[in-house]
Design a protein around this motif. Structure first.
Motif, short mmCIF file in Angstrom:
data_model
loop_
_atom_site.label_atom_id
_atom_site.label_comp_id
_atom_site.label_asym_id
_atom_site.label_seq_id
_atom_site.Cartn_x
_atom_site.Cartn_y
_atom_site.Cartn_z
N ARG A 78 55.54 53.51 54.57
CA ARG A 78 54.87 54.07 53.41
C ARG A 78 55.17 55.56 53.27
NH1 ARG A 78 50.10 56.61 53.23
NH2 ARG A 78 49.34 55.71 55.19
N VAL A 79 55.04 56.31 54.34
CA VAL A 79 55.29 57.75 54.28
C VAL A 79 56.76 58.02 53.95
CG1 VAL A 79 55.30 59.88 55.62
CG2 VAL A 79 53.39 58.27 55.84
N ALA A 80 57.66 57.28 54.59
CA ALA A 80 59.10 57.49 54.36
C ALA A 80 59.48 57.19 52.91
CB ALA A 80 59.91 56.61 55.30
N MET A 81 58.98 56.08 52.37
CA MET A 81 59.36 55.71 51.01
C MET A 81 58.73 56.63 49.98
SD MET A 81 61.58 53.42 51.30
CE MET A 81 61.74 52.88 49.59
N GLU A 82 57.53 57.13 50.24
CA GLU A 82 56.92 58.10 49.32
C GLU A 82 57.85 59.30 49.13
OE1 GLU A 82 53.20 59.15 51.01
OE2 GLU A 82 52.16 57.34 50.36
N ARG A 83 58.38 59.81 50.22
CA ARG A 83 59.26 60.98 50.14
C ARG A 83 60.60 60.62 49.49
NH1 ARG A 83 58.75 65.40 53.19
NH2 ARG A 83 60.28 66.14 51.65
N LEU A 84 61.20 59.54 49.94
CA LEU A 84 62.54 59.19 49.45
C LEU A 84 62.55 58.86 47.97
CD1 LEU A 84 63.82 57.00 52.44
CD2 LEU A 84 64.62 59.29 51.83
N ILE A 85 61.57 58.11 47.52
CA ILE A 85 61.55 57.66 46.12
C ILE A 85 61.04 58.76 45.19
CG2 ILE A 85 60.55 55.99 44.51
CD1 ILE A 85 62.73 54.88 46.39
N LEU A 115 56.79 53.16 41.05
CA LEU A 115 56.25 53.88 42.20
C LEU A 115 56.12 55.38 41.90
CD1 LEU A 115 58.20 52.07 45.04
CD2 LEU A 115 55.74 51.91 44.60
N ARG A 116 57.09 55.92 41.21
CA ARG A 116 57.02 57.35 40.88
C ARG A 116 55.87 57.64 39.92
NH1 ARG A 116 62.71 56.33 40.14
NH2 ARG A 116 63.81 56.83 42.08
N LYS A 117 55.64 56.71 38.99
CA LYS A 117 54.57 56.91 38.00
C LYS A 117 53.19 56.66 38.60
CE LYS A 117 57.57 55.63 34.13
NZ LYS A 117 57.90 54.57 33.13
N ASP A 118 53.13 55.77 39.60
CA ASP A 118 51.84 55.42 40.20
C ASP A 118 51.99 55.32 41.71
OD1 ASP A 118 49.37 54.50 40.92
OD2 ASP A 118 49.47 52.61 39.79
#
Length: 403
Positions: A365-372, A270-273
């Motif tokens: 989606r928004v929450a996990m984008e920030r957390l991860i 997820l961090r890479k893409d």
């Protein structure tokens, strides 16, 4: 007429109404046993359990099933306020009554509405992230996963966010009262909380009648169908939005973090893409479904794997089991954030598919984008505590350190 079921390969020792804490902690081995050896299992009370994807999908979408379970609820809940809620909210209504209020509410969850809600979701996530980005342990459940949907629900209803803790208690009472084999003390608390939210929302409705705004309550009051939009129906369907909008998203976000910690290679993907966050939300929903089961009542005999369920019987649909069915999903016990296709049943299906699913997906989606992405070193800072319920899967406490 008796049930025609093939003899199982081995005796099945499982009672949905007396499930153990060990099952609630990790139901997946039992789910596999049920799928393999008893895809259609009769409970002692005459209800049935289905666990295979094809059967759960059919029951949820069949025109030969109903969501009206008033007789079953009355046996468990009596005639109190929580029973009144269960038979007055749209999840237990059949067409055409169901469609009237759902159509009115659906305007708040369209793609256009989600575009309008996204800036508020991002602003709320930013605010909550600032609060938890500090040294030491934070409890992700109350401080973030629950705070996000509760804050948004307050905004949607046009009420103060100071009320969100009260909303959380009410939502937990609603959802816990639906557990199979629920205890009398849970029903008693749910009755108490039902009276509390009725008084709260009755006052809110009176205010909106005099001074309407752009909130959900004002939108509902603009309808003139007396049956679907009576004050009682409004009270309980507002409470339904409260419970559904809070419980599912809270569990989804916390379980998604837990899954990423259990599968760090997927968090790295997820961090890479970051484009994978959209399919990742679907995988989080499949892998640890916030709502593990539902229920329908047959209106005619229904053929399923292993036999036929007679008319007028309750069928418990194990979405949590269906979403791990190897007949549908390759390597189902592995998290794959790029999994496609991924037609899971976490939000049910058919006419009763979860109305708030688009908002839950957006929040997650928004929450996990920030957390991860912003906190690659996020890790456990204590022992998580699950909320041990049969119908809903999630955590009461999830201690983490952000850095």
């Amino acid at each position: 007429m008796g049930l025609d079921v093939a003899e199982p390969a081995k005796p099945i020792a499982f009672d949905l109404f007396d499930a153990s804490d060990s099952f609630r902690e990790n139901p997946f081995p039992t789910y596999r046993m049920l799928r393999d050896d008893a895809p259609l299992l009769e409970n002692p009370d005459g209800s049935f359990i289905v666990s295979r994807y094809a059967d759960v999908d059919r029951v949820l979408s069949s025109t030969e099933t109903s969501t009206d379970k008033s007789a079953e609820f009355r046996k468990v809940m009596g005639e109190g306020a929580i029973f009144e809620f269960q038979i007055t909210s749209m999840t237990t209504w059949d067409p055409p009554r169901h469609g009237k209020i759902r159509k009115a509410l659906a305007r708040a969850f369209t793609p256009r509405a989600m575009t309008q809600w996204e800036p508020l979701v991002r602003d709320t996530v930013d605010e909550l992230i600032r609060d938890i980005d500090r040294p030491g342990a934070v409890d992700l459940v109350p401080d973030f996963s629950a705070a996000l949907p509760l804050t948004l629900i307050c905004k949607m209803l046009g009420v103060s966010t100071e009320d969100r803790l009260r909303f959380r208690d009410w939502a937990r009472s609603i959802t816990t009262s639906l557990d199979p084999g629920v205890k009398p003390d849970v029903i008693a608390l749910a009755n108490q909380h039902s009276e509390e939210w009725k008084a709260y929302f009755r006052e809110l409705i009176a205010i909106r009648r005099k001074d309407p705004g752009s909130d959900l309550v004002s939108m509902l009051l603009a309808n003139d169908d007396e049956e679907a939009f009576s004050e009682l129906a409004l009270l309980h369907n507002i409470a339904l939005l409260l419970s559904g909008g809070h419980e599912t998203t809270t569990n989804l976000i916390t379980s998604a973090v837990d899954s990423c910690l259990a599968f760090p290679d997927q968090a790295d993907r997820l961090r890479k893409d970051p484009s994978l966050f959209t399919p990742a939300v679907e995988e989080f929903l499949r892998f640890e479904s916030p709502v593990q089961m539902g229920a329908r009542r047959t209106t005619a005999p229904l053929e399923l794997s292993g036999g036929t369920v007679p008319a007028n019987r309750t069928i418990w649909t194990l979405q949590g089991a269906a979403n791990r069915d190897e007949r549908k999903f390759a390597d189902p016990d592995r998290l794959d954030v790029g999994r496609t296709p991924n037609r899971h049943l976490a939000f049910a299906t058919g006419i009763h598919v979860c109305l708030g699913a688009p908002l839950a997906r957006l929040e997650a989606r928004v929450a996990m984008e920030r957390l991860i992405c912003d906190f690659p070193d996020l890790h456990l800072a204590g022992t998580p505590e699950r909320h041990l319920r049969t119908r809903y899967r999630g955590f009461l406490h999830y201690p983490v350190a952000m850095r």
